[in-house]
Scaffold this active site. Sequence first.
Site, PDB file in Angstrom:
ATOM      1  N   TRP A 101      13.055  14.605  43.285  1.00 50.63           N
ATOM      2  CA  TRP A 101      11.737  13.975  43.220  1.00 50.63           C
ATOM      3  C   TRP A 101      10.912  14.476  42.038  1.00 50.63           C
ATOM      4  O   TRP A 101       9.996  13.789  41.585  1.00 50.63           O
ATOM      5  CB  TRP A 101      10.981  14.200  44.531  1.00 50.63           C
ATOM      6  CG  TRP A 101      11.537  13.387  45.644  1.00 50.63           C
ATOM      7  CD1 TRP A 101      12.260  13.822  46.707  1.00 50.63           C
ATOM      8  CD2 TRP A 101      11.433  11.958  45.801  1.00 50.63           C
ATOM      9  NE1 TRP A 101      12.625  12.774  47.525  1.00 50.63           N
ATOM     10  CE2 TRP A 101      12.134  11.616  46.988  1.00 50.63           C
ATOM     11  CE3 TRP A 101      10.848  10.947  45.054  1.00 50.63           C
ATOM     12  CZ2 TRP A 101      12.239  10.308  47.436  1.00 50.63           C
ATOM     13  CZ3 TRP A 101      10.953   9.640  45.512  1.00 50.63           C
ATOM     14  CH2 TRP A 101      11.632   9.329  46.684  1.00 50.63           C
TER      15      TRP A 101
ATOM     16  N   ASN B 215      12.216  15.028  39.056  1.00 50.04           N
ATOM     17  CA  ASN B 215      12.847  14.684  37.786  1.00 50.04           C
ATOM     18  C   ASN B 215      13.233  13.225  37.611  1.00 50.04           C
ATOM     19  O   ASN B 215      13.558  12.824  36.495  1.00 50.04           O
ATOM     20  CB  ASN B 215      14.100  15.542  37.578  1.00 50.04           C
ATOM     21  CG  ASN B 215      13.769  16.999  37.349  1.00 50.04           C
ATOM     22  OD1 ASN B 215      13.468  17.409  36.243  1.00 50.04           O
ATOM     23  ND2 ASN B 215      13.814  17.799  38.407  1.00 50.04           N
TER      24      ASN B 215
ATOM     25  N   ASN C 149      11.240  10.550  38.139  1.00 44.26           N
ATOM     26  CA  ASN C 149      10.094   9.769  37.670  1.00 44.26           C
ATOM     27  C   ASN C 149       9.080  10.746  37.081  1.00 44.26           C
ATOM     28  O   ASN C 149       8.158  11.195  37.768  1.00 44.26           O
ATOM     29  CB  ASN C 149       9.496   8.981  38.841  1.00 44.26           C
ATOM     30  CG  ASN C 149       8.420   8.006  38.393  1.00 44.26           C
ATOM     31  OD1 ASN C 149       7.820   8.162  37.336  1.00 44.26           O
ATOM     32  ND2 ASN C 149       8.165   6.997  39.208  1.00 44.26           N
ATOM     33  N   ILE C 150       9.256  11.089  35.813  1.00 48.97           N
ATOM     34  CA  ILE C 150       8.437  12.128  35.184  1.00 48.97           C
ATOM     35  C   ILE C 150       6.961  11.739  35.082  1.00 48.97           C
ATOM     36  O   ILE C 150       6.084  12.581  35.331  1.00 48.97           O
ATOM     37  CB  ILE C 150       9.007  12.496  33.797  1.00 48.97           C
ATOM     38  CG1 ILE C 150      10.374  13.154  33.967  1.00 48.97           C
ATOM     39  CG2 ILE C 150       8.074  13.442  33.045  1.00 48.97           C
ATOM     40  CD1 ILE C 150      10.372  14.431  34.770  1.00 48.97           C
TER      41      ILE C 150
ATOM     42  N   VAL D  43       5.030  10.011  37.111  1.00 46.04           N
ATOM     43  CA  VAL D  43       4.403  10.244  38.415  1.00 46.04           C
ATOM     44  C   VAL D  43       4.412  11.729  38.757  1.00 46.04           C
ATOM     45  O   VAL D  43       3.416  12.266  39.289  1.00 46.04           O
ATOM     46  CB  VAL D  43       5.121   9.429  39.515  1.00 46.04           C
ATOM     47  CG1 VAL D  43       4.653   9.860  40.901  1.00 46.04           C
ATOM     48  CG2 VAL D  43       4.876   7.942  39.317  1.00 46.04           C
TER      49      VAL D  43
ATOM     50  N   HIS E 269       4.056   4.191  48.996  1.00 44.63           N
ATOM     51  CA  HIS E 269       5.249   3.398  49.283  1.00 44.63           C
ATOM     52  C   HIS E 269       4.962   2.367  50.379  1.00 44.63           C
ATOM     53  O   HIS E 269       5.360   1.198  50.266  1.00 44.63           O
ATOM     54  CB  HIS E 269       6.394   4.319  49.724  1.00 44.63           C
ATOM     55  CG  HIS E 269       7.153   4.935  48.586  1.00 44.63           C
ATOM     56  ND1 HIS E 269       6.658   6.006  47.870  1.00 44.63           N
ATOM     57  CD2 HIS E 269       8.351   4.635  48.029  1.00 44.63           C
ATOM     58  CE1 HIS E 269       7.534   6.341  46.939  1.00 44.63           C
ATOM     59  NE2 HIS E 269       8.559   5.530  47.007  1.00 44.63           N
TER      60      HIS E 269
END
Length: 400
Positions: free
Chosen positions: A289, A291, A293-294, A296, A330
Amino acid sequence: MLVLSNARLFLENLIKYGILVDPIQVVSLFLKDPYSWPSLCLIIAANVFVVVALALERRLAAGSLSEGAGAALHTLNLLAILCFPAGVVLVVTSITPVGAVFTLAIYTIVFLKLFSFRDVNKWCRERREVKTAPPAPEDSLAPAKKANGDVGRNEVTYPANLTYRNLYYFLFAPTLCYELNFPRSPRVRKRFLLRRLFEMLFFIQLLVGLIQQWMVPTIQNSMKPFRDMDYSRIIERLLKLAVPNHLIWLIFFYWFFHSCLNVVAEVMQFGDREFYRDWWNSESVTYFWQNWNIPVHKWCLRHFYKPMLKRGASKWAAQTAVFLASAFFHEYLLSVPLKMLRPWAFMGMAAQIPLAWFVSKFLRGNYGNAAVWMSLIIGQPIAVLMYVHDYYVLNYEGNQ
């Protein structure tokens, strides 16, 4: 073996269903009525909240608005960014679920960006009050050399950054963390840009084709086992759905994080191209988590995790809060467009907390990596089937 087995599955699909790819059907996912464009109108309306945020910051910089009043008005503006589109989506019948997901995703990005814009300008005012030069943010302390050549900087100081040009550059830039001076690349590399554009066009067509040809029939054939509560058939459908679902997810990741974001960055001469790291080597859920989506991850670290630590929260409490906030968004991006409150996405994200603890406690190396991959391959199809089943029951079975 993977190529041969999946080729057999794809050929079996073609023999059984024929060619299902239909470009016109894709357009209908966004538009019910060709004369009604509710999603586009909502996206254009987002500019109102952007203008309000800039006007508030200008008043705060000039001293004509107190910090307390400014914080309250910013909070109302940020809440409106989330509530206004959700209310419109729930009320307007002509908006499609796919168009609503796209619209709410845009509003979520605007929310995160304006949250960062507010925070950074607040930090600038605090530094100005104590009469110290503003240090560069942690994520801008990169070396002067980039893969795209020397980084050119056009230095701007507070409050000269409070312009429409500066803010809209940030809104379109492929980052969620605001800075007064972003790292810039010296030129647009035409060959690099053309390669990424070709990838964008090729992979989006491949994604649409795989969804229509492979995913949709499998999901449709999963409804009867769910109605009959035939658990063996449900598991069989789940395993069958896992293959195309994971393939589509991997292609989407490459299409968005590598092709699309690099196209935007290249056109805007945006120098920071770290959109992802080696998440496929993750030996823990937390590493994944952090790595995959950098943009976010950097936003959560800068504007959520570290502020909580400064207020005295423990690392475990801060990490849990980040996971729960992610779970909320989400769910926001799924339940509102589908117009049904089902907590499957929230529960799936919340379940990452005990899973992360278990993997880090009992699994190491390749075993941890295998656990991360299994959670990705099996977890997503479960959520897909749950939402599709509930949507089908709510919108089609009841009518029949």
